[in-house]
Design a protein around this motif. Sequence first.
Motif, PDB file in Angstrom:
ATOM      1  N   CYS A 197      -6.052   2.260  -2.459  1.00 45.99           N
ATOM      2  CA  CYS A 197      -5.611   1.640  -1.198  1.00 45.99           C
ATOM      3  C   CYS A 197      -6.480   2.130  -0.041  1.00 45.99           C
ATOM      4  O   CYS A 197      -6.912   1.335   0.804  1.00 45.99           O
ATOM      5  CB  CYS A 197      -4.148   1.964  -0.907  1.00 45.99           C
TER       6      CYS A 197
ATOM      7  N   SER B 271       0.840  -1.193   0.000  1.00 47.84           N
ATOM      8  CA  SER B 271       0.000   0.000   0.000  1.00 47.84           C
ATOM      9  C   SER B 271       0.878   1.247   0.000  1.00 47.84           C
ATOM     10  O   SER B 271       2.062   1.178   0.320  1.00 47.84           O
ATOM     11  CB  SER B 271      -0.877  -0.023   1.261  1.00 47.84           C
TER      12      SER B 271
ATOM     13  N   VAL C  34       0.046  -0.731  -6.831  1.00 46.22           N
ATOM     14  CA  VAL C  34      -0.627  -0.841  -5.532  1.00 46.22           C
ATOM     15  C   VAL C  34      -2.093  -0.468  -5.729  1.00 46.22           C
ATOM     16  O   VAL C  34      -2.401   0.278  -6.644  1.00 46.22           O
ATOM     17  CB  VAL C  34       0.020   0.078  -4.459  1.00 46.22           C
ATOM     18  N   PRO C  35      -3.005  -1.006  -4.979  1.00 46.82           N
ATOM     19  CA  PRO C  35      -2.770  -2.003  -3.946  1.00 46.82           C
ATOM     20  C   PRO C  35      -2.410  -3.350  -4.566  1.00 46.82           C
ATOM     21  O   PRO C  35      -2.766  -3.639  -5.697  1.00 46.82           O
ATOM     22  CB  PRO C  35      -4.111  -2.082  -3.216  1.00 46.82           C
TER      23      PRO C  35
END
Length: 150
Positions: free
Chosen positions: A42, A35, A109-110
Amino acid sequence: MMRRRVLVAGAAALAASRNAAVKARPSGVTMIYVSAWDCPPCHVWQRNHWPTFQASPEFARIDWYKIDAPAIRTAYEDRYWQAPKDRDGVAVERDLRRFRDEAGLTRGVPRWVIVKDGAVVLNGKPASGSGFLSWTDDVLPALRKHLAVV
């Protein structure tokens, strides 16, 4: 004096229960969540999915680490993979770089990585868009499969 003994006894009991909880996860399954503070998807996952997952039987059976970088562009730097946060949000000295490198992770990310018995078994890349399709359709079912929780 009595109050101090009660506090010390309480702290010892808490530590013992915490250690017992750690030992109660013999599944051999680890999940690494990658994250970044500047990652809107996220934040959405952490708000909408994390509380439910944290209370789930699956979460209780795994070792959990969070790579918590301040920026998306820095999430795969060594320093974050050498001191990830554990299930209580405490930075721990555990080097996870081997799993990052084994999965060929360099960005995105995530992301959720599942490790079973020391080998990466799933590299949950974000789906196009929010990444939640990857969580609900790929990552969580794969985790259940590796835990044999249906």
